[in-house]
Scaffold this motif. Structure first.
Motif, PDB file in Angstrom:
ATOM      1  N   ILE A 195      43.905  23.630  15.697  1.00  0.00           N
ATOM      2  CA  ILE A 195      43.785  23.119  14.335  1.00  0.00           C
ATOM      3  C   ILE A 195      42.562  23.764  13.682  1.00  0.00           C
ATOM      4  O   ILE A 195      41.479  23.789  14.270  1.00  0.00           O
ATOM      5  CB  ILE A 195      43.628  21.579  14.346  1.00  0.00           C
ATOM      6  N   CYS A 196      42.740  24.300  12.484  1.00  0.00           N
ATOM      7  CA  CYS A 196      41.631  24.951  11.781  1.00  0.00           C
ATOM      8  C   CYS A 196      41.429  24.271  10.435  1.00  0.00           C
ATOM      9  O   CYS A 196      42.388  24.020   9.713  1.00  0.00           O
ATOM     10  CB  CYS A 196      41.933  26.433  11.562  1.00  0.00           C
ATOM     11  N   ASN A 197      40.177  23.983  10.103  1.00  0.00           N
ATOM     12  CA  ASN A 197      39.850  23.287   8.857  1.00  0.00           C
ATOM     13  C   ASN A 197      39.384  24.311   7.812  1.00  0.00           C
ATOM     14  O   ASN A 197      38.312  24.896   7.944  1.00  0.00           O
ATOM     15  CB  ASN A 197      38.739  22.272   9.143  1.00  0.00           C
TER      16      ASN A 197
ATOM     17  N   ALA B  13      38.571  23.705   4.758  1.00  0.00           N
ATOM     18  CA  ALA B  13      37.623  23.110   3.806  1.00  0.00           C
ATOM     19  C   ALA B  13      37.982  23.464   2.364  1.00  0.00           C
ATOM     20  O   ALA B  13      37.089  23.646   1.525  1.00  0.00           O
ATOM     21  CB  ALA B  13      36.189  23.525   4.144  1.00  0.00           C
TER      22      ALA B  13
ATOM     23  N   SER C  77      44.928  14.587   8.823  1.00  0.00           N
ATOM     24  CA  SER C  77      44.672  14.386  10.250  1.00  0.00           C
ATOM     25  C   SER C  77      45.876  13.722  10.919  1.00  0.00           C
ATOM     26  O   SER C  77      46.164  13.988  12.083  1.00  0.00           O
ATOM     27  CB  SER C  77      43.380  13.605  10.479  1.00  0.00           C
ATOM     28  N   THR C  78      46.605  12.885  10.162  1.00  0.00           N
ATOM     29  CA  THR C  78      47.804  12.275  10.735  1.00  0.00           C
ATOM     30  C   THR C  78      48.897  13.327  10.927  1.00  0.00           C
ATOM     31  O   THR C  78      49.590  13.347  11.949  1.00  0.00           O
ATOM     32  CB  THR C  78      48.315  11.128   9.834  1.00  0.00           C
TER      33      THR C  78
ATOM     34  N   LEU D 201      48.042  15.248  13.993  1.00  0.00           N
ATOM     35  CA  LEU D 201      48.367  14.508  15.203  1.00  0.00           C
ATOM     36  C   LEU D 201      49.844  14.695  15.573  1.00  0.00           C
ATOM     37  O   LEU D 201      50.188  14.952  16.725  1.00  0.00           O
ATOM     38  CB  LEU D 201      48.082  13.022  14.967  1.00  0.00           C
TER      39      LEU D 201
ATOM     40  N   ILE E 173      42.433  13.057  16.762  1.00  0.00           N
ATOM     41  CA  ILE E 173      42.014  13.649  15.492  1.00  0.00           C
ATOM     42  C   ILE E 173      42.306  12.715  14.316  1.00  0.00           C
ATOM     43  O   ILE E 173      41.701  12.862  13.247  1.00  0.00           O
ATOM     44  CB  ILE E 173      42.683  15.038  15.297  1.00  0.00           C
ATOM     45  N   SER E 174      43.196  11.739  14.497  1.00  0.00           N
ATOM     46  CA  SER E 174      43.501  10.840  13.383  1.00  0.00           C
ATOM     47  C   SER E 174      42.467   9.717  13.292  1.00  0.00           C
ATOM     48  O   SER E 174      42.502   8.910  12.377  1.00  0.00           O
ATOM     49  CB  SER E 174      44.912  10.270  13.507  1.00  0.00           C
TER      50      SER E 174
ATOM     51  N   GLU F 153      32.861  22.146  12.308  1.00  0.00           N
ATOM     52  CA  GLU F 153      33.479  23.304  11.655  1.00  0.00           C
ATOM     53  C   GLU F 153      32.515  23.907  10.645  1.00  0.00           C
ATOM     54  O   GLU F 153      32.329  25.128  10.590  1.00  0.00           O
ATOM     55  CB  GLU F 153      34.781  22.872  10.976  1.00  0.00           C
TER      56      GLU F 153
ATOM     57  N   TYR G 265      41.024  32.316   8.652  1.00  0.00           N
ATOM     58  CA  TYR G 265      41.659  31.610   9.770  1.00  0.00           C
ATOM     59  C   TYR G 265      43.034  32.197  10.091  1.00  0.00           C
ATOM     60  O   TYR G 265      43.427  32.270  11.247  1.00  0.00           O
ATOM     61  CB  TYR G 265      41.742  30.102   9.504  1.00  0.00           C
TER      62      TYR G 265
ATOM     63  N   LYS H 185      38.063  31.164   3.466  1.00  0.00           N
ATOM     64  CA  LYS H 185      38.040  30.660   4.835  1.00  0.00           C
ATOM     65  C   LYS H 185      39.472  30.540   5.367  1.00  0.00           C
ATOM     66  O   LYS H 185      39.751  30.858   6.519  1.00  0.00           O
ATOM     67  CB  LYS H 185      37.355  29.289   4.859  1.00  0.00           C
TER      68      LYS H 185
ATOM     69  N   VAL I  95      36.418  27.892  14.253  1.00  0.00           N
ATOM     70  CA  VAL I  95      36.523  26.773  15.191  1.00  0.00           C
ATOM     71  C   VAL I  95      37.990  26.397  15.383  1.00  0.00           C
ATOM     72  O   VAL I  95      38.726  26.221  14.411  1.00  0.00           O
ATOM     73  CB  VAL I  95      35.740  25.541  14.680  1.00  0.00           C
TER      74      VAL I  95
ATOM     75  N   ASN J 271      43.500  18.588  19.968  1.00  0.00           N
ATOM     76  CA  ASN J 271      43.642  17.142  20.105  1.00  0.00           C
ATOM     77  C   ASN J 271      44.161  16.806  21.505  1.00  0.00           C
ATOM     78  O   ASN J 271      45.316  17.096  21.823  1.00  0.00           O
ATOM     79  CB  ASN J 271      44.623  16.633  19.042  1.00  0.00           C
TER      80      ASN J 271
ATOM     81  N   ASP K  67      41.459  19.673   4.889  1.00  0.00           N
ATOM     82  CA  ASP K  67      40.356  18.727   5.110  1.00  0.00           C
ATOM     83  C   ASP K  67      40.729  17.782   6.233  1.00  0.00           C
ATOM     84  O   ASP K  67      41.445  16.806   6.039  1.00  0.00           O
ATOM     85  CB  ASP K  67      40.067  17.943   3.818  1.00  0.00           C
ATOM     86  N   ILE K  68      40.226  18.078   7.414  1.00  0.00           N
ATOM     87  CA  ILE K  68      40.632  17.323   8.595  1.00  0.00           C
ATOM     88  C   ILE K  68      40.127  15.886   8.549  1.00  0.00           C
ATOM     89  O   ILE K  68      40.668  15.017   9.240  1.00  0.00           O
ATOM     90  CB  ILE K  68      40.154  18.047   9.882  1.00  0.00           C
ATOM     91  N   SER K  69      39.130  15.593   7.712  1.00  0.00           N
ATOM     92  CA  SER K  69      38.625  14.220   7.648  1.00  0.00           C
ATOM     93  C   SER K  69      39.473  13.357   6.716  1.00  0.00           C
ATOM     94  O   SER K  69      39.260  12.159   6.597  1.00  0.00           O
ATOM     95  CB  SER K  69      37.158  14.189   7.207  1.00  0.00           C
TER      96      SER K  69
ATOM     97  N   SER L 199      37.396  12.880  13.453  1.00  0.00           N
ATOM     98  CA  SER L 199      37.725  13.889  12.445  1.00  0.00           C
ATOM     99  C   SER L 199      36.488  14.215  11.600  1.00  0.00           C
ATOM    100  O   SER L 199      36.323  15.348  11.153  1.00  0.00           O
ATOM    101  CB  SER L 199      38.906  13.453  11.573  1.00  0.00           C
ATOM    102  N   THR L 200      35.595  13.235  11.415  1.00  0.00           N
ATOM    103  CA  THR L 200      34.365  13.517  10.675  1.00  0.00           C
ATOM    104  C   THR L 200      33.450  14.422  11.498  1.00  0.00           C
ATOM    105  O   THR L 200      32.852  15.367  10.968  1.00  0.00           O
ATOM    106  CB  THR L 200      33.637  12.202  10.313  1.00  0.00           C
TER     107      THR L 200
ATOM    108  N   ILE M  78      40.193  23.449  16.698  1.00  0.00           N
ATOM    109  CA  ILE M  78      40.136  22.042  17.068  1.00  0.00           C
ATOM    110  C   ILE M  78      41.382  21.697  17.885  1.00  0.00           C
ATOM    111  O   ILE M  78      42.500  22.039  17.489  1.00  0.00           O
ATOM    112  CB  ILE M  78      40.072  21.148  15.813  1.00  0.00           C
TER     113      ILE M  78
ATOM    114  N   LEU N 182      34.791  17.887  11.209  1.00  0.00           N
ATOM    115  CA  LEU N 182      34.451  18.488   9.922  1.00  0.00           C
ATOM    116  C   LEU N 182      33.049  19.100   9.974  1.00  0.00           C
ATOM    117  O   LEU N 182      32.836  20.239   9.538  1.00  0.00           O
ATOM    118  CB  LEU N 182      34.503  17.401   8.843  1.00  0.00           C
TER     119      LEU N 182
END
Lengths: 337, 337
Positions: free
Chosen positions: B99-101, B103, B80-81, B84, A74-75, A87, B112, B108, A97, A101, B73-75, A80-81, A99, A84
């Protein structure tokens, strides 16, 4: 019957000669019923257009409106894009969703399949590191779609991926057309699948343009260290050993960046002495100076196509195309000017 | 009794004067029982050391061994680190992580919380965008820990965060000590919380060193466009308007990068004419030339501390410290040499 707009579960029960409760169990795929009864009831249901809408609705209502997404790291920007976009797609469709890893660990990946299944998700999108998907991954046998990488398997799992071989071909051809005579290929450590497809693109372009593929020009990274570190070390060694080359196609942006670092450290001008192309269109190619030419996979299309196929499957639609290839393109930047 | 190594559920039932089934329901918090009976049984359980082990084991066995992680924001590299590291921590402890994003969408995010709760996760780690956490977020009232950002709330939700104000202070002080006389502050669009804490660090350093805080030196980004784009436009405008400055502290690396682009485009030398410090230690500060000095938050410690606190709570331990501050530090790079 054909005049009737709504066919009730009672009608189906009467037509099939079974109880309403049995029809309900069959529609919702819950509880006990014989194969014979199921076939009889489903035949009646399928012969009535209106009823199949009702069945679809029942099936829909039985859903948990959650979807699982398994990613290897995911890193990593690319994954990760995609996460996104997946989701976003499913949020718009009314789904949550989860996610997961897998950390490129196949045992962990299998465990996530089971855990997601036990949480009654309606379907799973997987960017898999597995060689093959065991048939008992999800005891409930829910829809699965693979994105990007995919295991060999005899099940009809739809796959949405980029044409990596074409991408590698375009990258190599670009270097050849820029007059590079001795082009290195850096194979990033990933699943064997990726290594092979990307190498094949390099190989094909070299052959098409009548260029020799020299064994010493193929550089494998072990994955023991970050790829930009390994790449910098290996390219530095080649420079120190006096080996001359004028083009590098690296099968990942990180590996391309390592090569750029090595060349900069030895004051070898990029792009005038050596040209570089990476793969991924990640920050690793976008941000350095000179910026690195790269192959861009379309993360939005990968995510959206994969999500749409999964949604279709969860809604009981028939999937015609089990192999969707998403376009890939070359982005020219300073490193290959 | 004190000689007995194992106190059985039967002993507790006998001592409490209730049935074994009732004790089981109370230990597992399932089914019906009165408050009075619960108190009586729990008193007996608590007065026997051995029994509480048994109760803990029962509680443990009632777990689903899954944990939820909500990120804005998972991106984004930083989140994202953290994801991880949280995943790794809980995988080692035998848990799956969903993991839930969110946004950055508070509706939202709330959804979640509810979905994760309905999937019977044992606890939730949240990097929240909410102003406050409603008390009915999780009907089962499961353990929650906040990382990084946190809502104001009167519940005792543990929080693990970085000292952002100190980070901003260090960045500003660094520029002052490098002899910058007119330092801009770029406030990245994020939750108000972040904007205020980072501004306060800038403000405090400026005051401590007897520097004027000029209104025109505080630049707010709206968030309507990527922050590096907005930042480049605003800094370019200032340069074109002839406004002179010799230091920039941007409260995000992306905003710092936009400022660097603007200066490069106008051939203003970094660091000789203008020095820059960013915030995040992301790829946006690591990869450009010149590389950008930045404030580094310790993602590993944020993730591991947050995970440990959640695990402790899920295991029924008492949490002494509800406010854990993780160290933050300045990384000096080429942009402020």
């Amino acid at each position: 019957m054909s005049e009737k707009k709504v066919v009730s579960i009672k009608d189906i029960a009467a037509l099939s000669g079974v109880s309403i409760a049995t029809v309900s169990r069959i529609i919702n795929k819950k509880g006990r019923y014989s194969k014979e009864t199921e076939k009889k009831v489903m035949d009646i249901i399928e012969s009535h257009g209106y009823v199949s809408n009702m069945a679809a609705k029942s099936l829909r209502e039985a859903k948990s409106h959650t979807v699982g997404l398994i990613v290897p790291d995911i890193s990593n920007d690319f994954f990760s894009t995609i996460s996104l976009h997946v989701e976003k797609f499913f949020a718009d469709a009314g789904y949550s969703v989860f996610i997961c890893n897998s950390a490129n660990d196949s045992e962990k990946e299998k465990a996530y399949f089971r855990t997601l299944d036990s949480k009654l998700v309606d379907g799973i999108i997987c960017i898999s590191g597995l060689q093959s998907l065991p048939s008992d991954l999800t005891p409930r046998n829910i829809p699965i779609v693979c994105i990007d990488r995919y295991p060999e398997n005899d099940k009809n799992i739809p796959i949405v991926s980029s044409d990596d071989t074409m991408g590698s071909y375009l990258a190599t051809e670009h270097l050849i057309k820029k007059d590079c005579k001795n082009i290195l290929f850096i194979a990033n450590f990933t699943a064997d699948y990726n290594r092979k497809t990307r190498y094949h693109g390099y190989e094909k372009a070299m052959k098409d343009y009548n260029m020799d593929i020299k064994k010493q020009n193929i550089i494998y990274l072990s994955g023991d260290q970050p790829s930009y570190v390994e790449s910098e070390v290996q390219i530095s060694n080649m420079i120190q050993n006096g080996y001359e080359f004028d083009g590098i196609f690296a099968s990942s942006d990180r590996a391309a960046l390592g090569a750029l670092y090595a060349l900069k450290r030895h004051n070898i001008d990029v792009p005038n002495k050596v040209k570089i192309v990476g793969f991924d269109n990640s920050l690793y190619s976008q941000l350095p100076s000179p910026s690195i030419s790269t192959i861009s996979r379309n993360t939005t299309m990968l995510a959206e196509n994969g999500s749409q196929v999964l949604l279709d499957m969860m809604e009981g639609k028939t999937i015609e195309n089990h192999r969707i290839i998403v376009p890939i393109n070359l982005i020219e930047r300073e490193s290959s000017k």
